[in-house]
Design a protein around this motif. Structure first.
Motif, PDB file in Angstrom:
ATOM      1  N   MET A 200       0.865  -1.175   0.000  1.00 52.73           N
ATOM      2  CA  MET A 200       0.000   0.000   0.000  1.00 52.73           C
ATOM      3  C   MET A 200       0.902   1.225   0.000  1.00 52.73           C
ATOM      4  N   VAL A 201       0.922   1.948  -1.105  1.00 55.06           N
ATOM      5  CA  VAL A 201       1.796   3.112  -1.259  1.00 55.06           C
ATOM      6  C   VAL A 201       0.983   4.361  -0.980  1.00 55.06           C
ATOM      7  N   ARG A 202       1.280   5.030   0.124  1.00 51.16           N
ATOM      8  CA  ARG A 202       0.553   6.248   0.502  1.00 51.16           C
ATOM      9  C   ARG A 202       1.020   7.419  -0.353  1.00 51.16           C
ATOM     10  N   TYR A 203       0.070   8.287  -0.691  1.00 47.60           N
ATOM     11  CA  TYR A 203       0.411   9.488  -1.436  1.00 47.60           C
ATOM     12  C   TYR A 203       1.046  10.524  -0.513  1.00 47.60           C
ATOM     13  N   PRO A 204       2.154  11.165  -0.939  1.00 43.98           N
ATOM     14  CA  PRO A 204       2.767  12.210  -0.103  1.00 43.98           C
ATOM     15  C   PRO A 204       1.852  13.410   0.109  1.00 43.98           C
ATOM     16  N   LEU A 205       1.090  13.791  -0.916  1.00 40.79           N
ATOM     17  CA  LEU A 205       0.118  14.876  -0.807  1.00 40.79           C
ATOM     18  C   LEU A 205      -1.268  14.245  -0.784  1.00 40.79           C
ATOM     19  N   ASN A 206      -1.980  14.471   0.312  1.00 40.63           N
ATOM     20  CA  ASN A 206      -3.182  13.646   0.510  1.00 40.63           C
ATOM     21  C   ASN A 206      -4.245  14.370   1.324  1.00 40.63           C
ATOM     22  N   GLY A 207      -4.609  15.567   0.923  1.00 41.84           N
ATOM     23  CA  GLY A 207      -5.641  16.283   1.656  1.00 41.84           C
ATOM     24  C   GLY A 207      -5.101  16.971   2.893  1.00 41.84           C
TER      25      GLY A 207
ATOM     26  N   LEU B 101      -8.229   8.703  -6.225  1.00 46.42           N
ATOM     27  CA  LEU B 101      -7.580  10.009  -6.079  1.00 46.42           C
ATOM     28  C   LEU B 101      -8.458  10.974  -5.291  1.00 46.42           C
ATOM     29  N   HIS B 102      -7.813  12.045  -4.830  1.00 48.50           N
ATOM     30  CA  HIS B 102      -8.504  13.045  -4.021  1.00 48.50           C
ATOM     31  C   HIS B 102      -9.688  13.625  -4.776  1.00 48.50           C
ATOM     32  N   ALA B 103     -10.793  13.781  -4.085  1.00 44.70           N
ATOM     33  CA  ALA B 103     -12.009  14.302  -4.708  1.00 44.70           C
ATOM     34  C   ALA B 103     -11.875  15.795  -4.978  1.00 44.70           C
ATOM     35  N   PRO B 104     -12.499  16.282  -6.068  1.00 43.46           N
ATOM     36  CA  PRO B 104     -12.536  17.728  -6.315  1.00 43.46           C
ATOM     37  C   PRO B 104     -13.625  18.382  -5.477  1.00 43.46           C
ATOM     38  N   TYR B 105     -13.415  19.636  -5.136  1.00 46.23           N
ATOM     39  CA  TYR B 105     -14.411  20.399  -4.394  1.00 46.23           C
ATOM     40  C   TYR B 105     -14.569  21.770  -5.047  1.00 46.23           C
ATOM     41  N   ASN B 106     -15.667  22.430  -4.709  1.00 48.17           N
ATOM     42  CA  ASN B 106     -15.995  23.767  -5.218  1.00 48.17           C
ATOM     43  C   ASN B 106     -16.356  23.766  -6.697  1.00 48.17           C
ATOM     44  N   GLU B 107     -16.540  22.591  -7.296  1.00 50.42           N
ATOM     45  CA  GLU B 107     -16.936  22.567  -8.702  1.00 50.42           C
ATOM     46  C   GLU B 107     -18.312  23.207  -8.860  1.00 50.42           C
ATOM     47  N   GLY B 108     -18.436  24.040  -9.859  1.00 54.36           N
ATOM     48  CA  GLY B 108     -19.707  24.683 -10.133  1.00 54.36           C
ATOM     49  C   GLY B 108     -20.005  25.861  -9.224  1.00 54.36           C
ATOM     50  N   ALA B 109     -19.112  26.177  -8.289  1.00 57.19           N
ATOM     51  CA  ALA B 109     -19.339  27.277  -7.362  1.00 57.19           C
ATOM     52  C   ALA B 109     -18.575  28.529  -7.772  1.00 57.19           C
ATOM     53  N   GLY B 110     -17.953  28.478  -8.945  1.00 55.99           N
ATOM     54  CA  GLY B 110     -17.202  29.630  -9.417  1.00 55.99           C
ATOM     55  C   GLY B 110     -15.873  29.795  -8.707  1.00 55.99           C
ATOM     56  N   LYS B 111     -15.410  28.743  -8.031  1.00 57.64           N
ATOM     57  CA  LYS B 111     -14.153  28.796  -7.310  1.00 57.64           C
ATOM     58  C   LYS B 111     -13.184  27.771  -7.878  1.00 57.64           C
ATOM     59  N   GLU B 112     -11.910  28.029  -7.674  1.00 60.35           N
ATOM     60  CA  GLU B 112     -10.896  27.098  -8.127  1.00 60.35           C
ATOM     61  C   GLU B 112     -10.834  25.907  -7.166  1.00 60.35           C
ATOM     62  N   ASP B 113     -10.722  24.716  -7.713  1.00 61.01           N
ATOM     63  CA  ASP B 113     -10.606  23.512  -6.901  1.00 61.01           C
ATOM     64  C   ASP B 113      -9.294  23.570  -6.110  1.00 61.01           C
ATOM     65  N   SER B 114      -9.406  23.671  -4.796  1.00 58.72           N
ATOM     66  CA  SER B 114      -8.210  23.850  -3.967  1.00 58.72           C
ATOM     67  C   SER B 114      -7.405  22.571  -3.808  1.00 58.72           C
ATOM     68  N   TYR B 115      -7.929  21.465  -4.314  1.00 53.35           N
ATOM     69  CA  TYR B 115      -7.212  20.191  -4.203  1.00 53.35           C
ATOM     70  C   TYR B 115      -6.688  19.705  -5.549  1.00 53.35           C
ATOM     71  N   ALA B 116      -6.687  20.576  -6.548  1.00 54.01           N
ATOM     72  CA  ALA B 116      -6.185  20.185  -7.866  1.00 54.01           C
ATOM     73  C   ALA B 116      -4.711  19.795  -7.798  1.00 54.01           C
ATOM     74  N   CYS B 117      -3.943  20.491  -6.956  1.00 50.72           N
ATOM     75  CA  CYS B 117      -2.523  20.171  -6.817  1.00 50.72           C
ATOM     76  C   CYS B 117      -2.342  18.778  -6.216  1.00 50.72           C
ATOM     77  N   HIS B 118      -3.158  18.438  -5.213  1.00 44.94           N
ATOM     78  CA  HIS B 118      -3.083  17.118  -4.601  1.00 44.94           C
ATOM     79  C   HIS B 118      -3.364  16.028  -5.636  1.00 44.94           C
ATOM     80  N   ARG B 119      -4.436  16.222  -6.386  1.00 44.80           N
ATOM     81  CA  ARG B 119      -4.834  15.197  -7.354  1.00 44.80           C
ATOM     82  C   ARG B 119      -3.787  15.050  -8.466  1.00 44.80           C
ATOM     83  N   THR B 120      -3.200  16.171  -8.892  1.00 46.43           N
ATOM     84  CA  THR B 120      -2.169  16.114  -9.921  1.00 46.43           C
ATOM     85  C   THR B 120      -0.934  15.380  -9.404  1.00 46.43           C
ATOM     86  N   ALA B 121      -0.552  15.661  -8.148  1.00 40.16           N
ATOM     87  CA  ALA B 121       0.596  14.963  -7.553  1.00 40.16           C
ATOM     88  C   ALA B 121       0.316  13.469  -7.418  1.00 40.16           C
ATOM     89  N   GLN B 122      -0.909  13.115  -7.063  1.00 38.05           N
ATOM     90  CA  GLN B 122      -1.267  11.706  -6.946  1.00 38.05           C
ATOM     91  C   GLN B 122      -1.244  11.016  -8.304  1.00 38.05           C
TER      92      GLN B 122
END
Length: 438
Positions: A111-118, A153-174
């Motif tokens: 089980m390989v844990r992600y270094p960036l994980n929420g 992978l990490h779930a996206p948040y703020n979709e459709g709310a006119g805000k940038e997904d603050s976890y995009a970096c986490h998901r990209t790193a994963q």
């Protein structure tokens, strides 16, 4: 005695492993959150039952959000005749929810844990607490090896709310991490199967990273349907139908109609050194309802594919060079994402440490004031404030001094890898390491 040259074995043919002619693979997010997912036990039991009825039966299955061992054992008991081998992967505080089932023995697993994980502060989302990562299984089939990588992978948040997904970096790193794992397996000569809920749509940055850094792995759906849609046409939800079922009212759905709210988050990727496997079939499965509850078996459908192996793979294609490449603009986009997130985390850390030192001052002030308190109830209020101030301050201190600093270091490692891949210069890391700081 001279040997007959016509009877000599082609040395390249010896390298071709004895692998099955067909690989049947299934991936499904079960929506098995304990205490939160409705009808969890009944639904997951039915999922196991439906897997056991598939014909022809799957040979490799990856499950996500199978959070409890109880549900895992239920599914194992129902599928043991076709999938006698399995592994429930332990991770994080509550478990990673990842399961791999196999027709063949699992030779090794990790089980390989992600270094960036929420973030632990986002306890209501839970991604950090479940310890998301990649469930890896090495399965030996005859003389060959199939390496399976199951993830969520990490779930996206703020979709459709006119805000940038603050976890995009986490998901990209994963996506970068699982891409490296798949590329390494392919370079070892294994057949690579990457599957799971990637929480991304085709063509997104994370998708580009997986396919670009995965050493040539291919998306089974795009192989069969290269012109398929990238995302949902309608970003609305299914809340009305769910409420109808909760109230005991059936909700009619046209089985032949198009679902404008659907989008593809679940994937099966594959790759092999000799390019001998091709996609024979791919489909969406687990679309039936629970026979008694009349609800869907999950909030996802399964992805099911059959890979067929060529009887005579091209000898010249065996073990090709699989140097992972991405467009320069993609590397720049990733680096910009990292830089933006680092700046955000530094601001967060400054705020957290300010709150920590403020709480220290508050506790000291309250304890001093208690000595001069004119009445007992005033002393009680001061003690109450100091206690909560201390508790909050400790949490902010742990976040600022430990967690954010750990995350900043992980971001530095990620940025170094991206820069190294982009520039290909052994001396670049010395410069960027000094400039980035902490």
């Amino acid at each position: 005695m001279a040997s007959n040259p016509e009877t000599k074995t082609n040395p390249i043919e010896k390298e071709i492993p004895d692998l099955p002619t067909h690989l049947r693979i299934l991936s499904l997010n079960c929506w098995g959150l304990k205490f939160l997912s409705k009808h969890r036990t009944a639904r997951l039991q039915q999922i196991g039952h439906q897997i056991s009825l598939l014909s022809p039966p799957p040979q490799i299955v990856g499950l996500q959000e199978c959070w409890t061992q109880e549900d895992y054992l239920t599914i194992r008991s129902l599928t043991k005749d076709i999938l006698p081998h399995g592994k429930f992967y332990w991770s994080g505080v509550f478990g990673g929810g990842l399961v791999i089932l196999s027709k063949w023995p699992i030779e090794e697993s990790s089980m390989v844990r992600y270094p960036l994980n929420g973030r632990p502060a986002a306890f209501f989302r839970g991604d950090w607490f479940v310890g998301k990562g990649v469930a890896c299984a090495r399965i030996r089939v005859g003389g060959g090896v199939v390496e399976v990588f199951n993830t969520h992978l990490h779930a996206p948040y703020n979709e459709g709310a006119g805000k940038e997904d603050s976890y995009a970096c986490h998901r990209t790193a994963q996506a970068w991490e699982i891409g490296k794992l798949m590329r390494g397996a392919r370079e070892r000569g294994s057949v690579v199967v990457g599957l799971g809920d990637f929480n991304m749509v085709p063509g997104s940055l994370a998708y580009e990273v997986v396919t670009g850094r995965g050493g040539g792995v291919r998306d089974v759906w795009r192989e069969r349907f290269p012109e398929s849609a990238r995302g949902a046409a309608d970003k609305g939800g299914l809340e009305g139908k769910v409420k109808d079922l909760d109230k005991g009212r059936d909700s009619q759905v046209d089985p032949e109609g198009e679902d404008w709210k659907a989008k593809r988050l679940d994937y099966i990727f594959f790759g092999c050194d000799d390019d001998s496997y091709a996609v024979e079939d791919v489909r969406v499965g687990m679309t039936m309802r629970h026979p008694e509850l009349k609800c869907s078996l999950s909030d996802h459908f399964s992805v099911e594919t059959t890979l067929v192996r060529s009887a005579n793979p091209s000898p010249t294609s065996i073990r090709p060079s699989q140097t992972p490449t991405l467009p320069t603009t993609t590397y720049d986009q990733i680096l910009s994402l990292i830089s933006t997130y680092i700046a955000r985390e530094r601001r967060q850390r400054k705020q957290q440490l300010t709150l920590f030192w403020s709480s220290v001052l508050l506790v000291i002030a309250c304890h001093v004031a208690i000595w001069w308190s004119p009445r007992n109830f005033v002393a009680f209020i001061l003690l109450f404030l100091s206690t909560f101030g201390l508790a909050g301050g400790v949490l902010m201190g742990l976040m600022g001094f430990l967690f954010v600093k750990t995350e900043l270091r992980a971001l530095k490692e990620f940025a170094w890898e991206v820069e190294r891949a982009r520039e290909g210069d052994a001396g670049v890391e010395d410069v960027t390491e000094d400039k980035r700081g902490e």
